[in-house]
Design an enzyme around this catalytic site. Structure first.
Site, PDB file in Angstrom:
ATOM      1  CG  HIS A 157     -54.659  44.196   6.013  1.00  0.00           C
ATOM      2  ND1 HIS A 157     -53.856  44.679   5.532  1.00  0.00           N
ATOM      3  CD2 HIS A 157     -56.505  44.534   6.089  1.00  0.00           C
ATOM      4  CE1 HIS A 157     -55.419  45.130   4.922  1.00  0.00           C
ATOM      5  NE2 HIS A 157     -56.140  44.030   5.374  1.00  0.00           N
ATOM      6  CG  HIS A 170     -59.419  43.542  13.415  1.00  0.00           C
ATOM      7  ND1 HIS A 170     -59.520  44.813  13.330  1.00  0.00           N
ATOM      8  CD2 HIS A 170     -59.571  42.266  11.646  1.00  0.00           C
ATOM      9  CE1 HIS A 170     -59.605  45.143  11.719  1.00  0.00           C
ATOM     10  NE2 HIS A 170     -59.508  43.725  10.963  1.00  0.00           N
ATOM     11  CG  ASP A 172     -31.079  42.301  -0.522  1.00  0.00           C
ATOM     12  OD1 ASP A 172     -32.678  41.963  -0.886  1.00  0.00           O
ATOM     13  OD2 ASP A 172     -30.964  42.440  -1.164  1.00  0.00           O
ATOM     14  CG  ASP A 215     -30.389  47.689 -13.568  1.00  0.00           C
ATOM     15  OD1 ASP A 215     -30.702  47.138 -14.318  1.00  0.00           O
ATOM     16  OD2 ASP A 215     -30.055  47.842 -12.571  1.00  0.00           O
TER      17      ASP A 215
END
Length: 721
Positions: free
Chosen positions: A331, A382, A658, A700
């Site tokens: 992960h 892991h 972004d 919108d």
């Protein structure tokens, strides 16, 4: 379940006393009845004498009557014979028998609870691994789409959609990073993510950090996180930059000596469970030269405080790099973070400033060591190993080139010359994938881990061969949630440690860490559970909560296959009665969903049964998926979107470069079209546009991520009249 006080069973000792009192009463009544039988026999003899003196009947009939009279006497004597009185039990004997009854009752109760727990556990793991498998398939699909578009672009000389929002976002993740560790791209990234670019607001009331970091600052930061304060992004970037310098200087495989400390503590997956990390540090103390730690990957995702866990661990590394070692887990991968919550958490907590943090994290994760060796004796990784795993190869892997290990570096269709020019070999990728994604099994051999979709399954013979080859005596790994927090396998040569408690649901499992003490490194386990609610509830109550949560998730999964299941049921139901035997129903469900679960046992919880409990009334299932508004919806398309809503959310985050939490209508439609190709079920653009408009609640022109997630829901199918 009929195994507690509510089941109607009385106390076993009470039952024993009642049975003894009944036995005594029966004895006295039998003895009194014996006197009556004597009188009756006397009168019977007198009557027989009278009937004999009359001499009016034939010889044959008299002999028959005499024979039958003897039989009746014997039967009467057996019927009314007084039983011998049973001896009275002493108090000690009563206590022993009561204890035996209580023990049997308790074992039955415990066995039933264990059966329920295992079924619940199987549901959670099946759904979890199905999600991971989908993620691996999706990523592989992304790279194939990009490769196909590149080939088509080379043939036609056109753009062919490569500049679409989704394709441009995916192209960065199509193959391992081939850039130099200090090339122009990296330098530009480091400049853009510099802590100096971010100012601290006057209104900020969280912890303040400065270099060089020390333990008092880390302690203050932990206390602030306990009351849910968010660390300023300036300090987050500062920690990440300093940690990157340390990780970059470390080898791929760390080597530790316990000659000074004479002990080592190993912790497993934390998955954003900050409370569990606090418990570990409270119980076992802070890392130091005398108290070294290994944290074995999967620090983030799923839990709600992943960035807090990461900041504390990285800060401890900065304070004392020789006392705490971190291994990379599956992960610590940007692609996994997109699906399993870490990117969402960063976007929620840091808004626009989450973009530089995310970009820097991708690079930092790629520099984490991939394994640790303790005293040439214990190998810590892991996931696990395979029959191809070799420490010498792991030492040489350029790990920073694998910002994601979900896809091999070779694209389909490459010729041999192109494969040789690849900076990362397939063998290196396979080594990385195996140590982060593999799981142990009891069967011998090594074979692909189809349940997760990546890595390998390895048997006890593979573990024994690996340990013998490298001179180790124990393999320590994490990666799998265990009910007790740890589990030995492969004749005690493979140890799984999982440190995130309440992983699936509150009360679902304990967390644990292991401490190897002394020259012989004897393991000592410490178990815990972060929530306080479990202390006030019984095991049965906790199991009920966990079971309810698992069944709810399973019902949602079945609802996303509603149309396909109904078609399959109708094909099997030749009589069109609307009822199927439970066995046939379970076979249909497993065939359509692909989930290998005890469906026969689960049928009463997820379906409507007939009165006798032998048939499933499949037409009574009224839960159907709905996306967006209440306009007429095509069931196949809606269920496909609902079934792959996690994949759609991943696509959403790919396009949201972004991290604003919004995408345009065009980007959403583009994502749905790609999803249609992925599921091999083309989606009509006009219909997707209608769904997009219904999802845009505030009108919108943009789809907010929260709007997208709220749009997916289950509703009751209207009854047919």
């Amino acid at each position: 379940m009929g195994c507690g006080p509510s089941s109607g069973r009385q106390n076993p000792s009470t039952e024993l006393k009642k049975s003894q009192s009944r036995t005594g009463a029966a004895s006295s009544s039998s003895s009194s009845g014996g006197h009556k039988n004597i009188n009756n026999n006397n009168s019977t003899n007198n009557n027989n004498n009278n009937s004999t003196s009359s001499g009016a009947k034939k010889t044959s009939s008299s002999s028959n009557k005499h024979h039958s009279t003897k039989k009746s006497k014997r039967s009467n004597s057996k019927k009314h014979r007084s039983p011998s009185p049973q001896p009275q039990l002493s108090e000690n004997e009563i206590s022993i028998k009561s204890a035996i009854l209580i023990q049997k009752w308790y074992r039955r109760c415990e066995a039933r609870l264990e059966a329920r727990r295992r079924a619940t556990w199987q549901i959670f793991t099946a759904l979890e691994y199905a999600g991971e498998q989908d993620q691996l398939k999706l990523y592989d699909f992304f790279a194939d789409v990009i490769r196909a578009m590149a080939e088509e672009n080379g043939k036609t000389g056109g753009d062919n959609g490569r500049n679409s929002p989704l394709m441009s976002a995916l192209s960065h993740y199509a193959k391992p990073s081939l850039m130099d560790s200090e090339g122009e791209t990296v330098k530009k990234m480091l400049e853009d993510t510099s802590p100096g670019n971010v100012d601290v607001d006057r209104n900020y009331k969280g912890p303040v950090l400065s270099l060089p970091l020390d333990k008092p600052q880390v302690a203050k930061m932990i206390e602030a996180f306990k009351v849910n304060k968010v660390l300023h992004p300036k300090y987050v970037l500062m920690i990440l930059h300093e940690a990157r310098k340390i990780f970059k200087s470390m080898p791929s495989v760390s080597r530790i000596s316990t000659s000074i400390s004479n002990q080592i503590t190993i912790c497993g997956d934390l998955h954003g469970k900050f409370d569990d990390l606090c418990i570990i540090l409270y119980k076992n103390g802070y890392p130091s030269v005398d108290n070294p730690y290994i944290f074995n990957g999967d620090f983030v995702d799923r839990g709600g405080q992943s960035i807090e866990v990461l900041c504390v661990l990285f800060a401890l590394v900065i304070v004392d790099p020789m006392s705490i070692y971190l291994n990379r887990g599956n992960h610590e991968d940007h692609i996994m973070n997109l699906r399993y919550g870490f990117i969402k958490e960063l976007s929620t907590k840091y808004k626009d400033l989450s973009t530089p943090i995310t970009r820097l994290l991708e690079d930092v994760f790629s520099w984490l060591p991939i394994a640790t060796i303790v005293d040439k004796d214990i190998f810590v990784v892991h996931g696990g190993i395979s029959d191809q795993t070799e420490v010498s190869k792991l030492d040489k892997i350029p790990r920073h080139r694998f910002q994601s290990v979900l896809r091999p570096p070779v694209n389909k269709g490459m010729d041999s010359a192109e494969k040789e020019n690849q900076a990362v070999s397939v063998d290196e990728w396979k080594q990385m994938l195996d140590i982060m994604w593999s799981d142990p099994k009891q069967n011998k051999g090594c074979w692909p881990n189809v349940f997760r979709g990546g890595g390998s399954y390895f048997g006890a013979d593979i573990t024994a061969s690996f340990l013998e080859k490298h001179g180790f005596r124990l393999l320590v790994r994490s990666h799998e949630c265990k009910f007790e927090g740890y589990e030995f396998s492969h004749n005690n040569t493979c140890l799984t440690v999982f440190s995130a408690s309440n992983y699936y649901e509150t009360g679902s499992n304990r967390g644990a860490y292991v401490k190897f003490i002394g020259k012989s490194k004897q393991p000592h386990f410490v178990q815990y559970m972060a929530s306080k609610t479990h202390r006030k509830s019984t095991l049965r109550e906790r199991l009920g909560v966990v079971e309810e949560s698992a069944v709810k998730e399973l019902k949602e999964k079945l609802s996303s296959f509603h149309t396909e299941l109904q078609k399959e049921f109708e094909n099997v139901d030749l009589e069109k009665s609307g009822n199927l035997p439970i066995l046939k129903w379970s076979e249909c469900v497993e065939r359509i969903t692909g989930l290998n679960l005890p469906w026969i046992a689960l049928a009463p919880k997820v379906a409507t049964l007939s009165d006798d409990g032998k048939f499933v009334n499949y037409k009574e299932d009224r839960k159907i998926a709905q996306v967006g508004g209440t306009h007429a919806q095509e069931k196949d398309i809606v269920e496909s979107l609902y079934r792959h809503k996690s994949t759609l959310e991943t696509l959403f985050r790919f396009m949201d470069k972004d991290n604003s939490g919004q995408v345009s209508m065009k980007e959403f439609i583009d994502a749905c079209e790609v999803l249609g190709k992925y599921t091999k079920r083309p989606l009509q653009t006009d219909y997707i546009a209608q769904i997009a408009e219904s999802i845009d609640f505030n009108k919108d022109g943009f789809i907010d991520l929260n709007e997208l997630l709220e749009a997916f829901r289950l509703v009751d199918r209207p009854l047919l009249r």
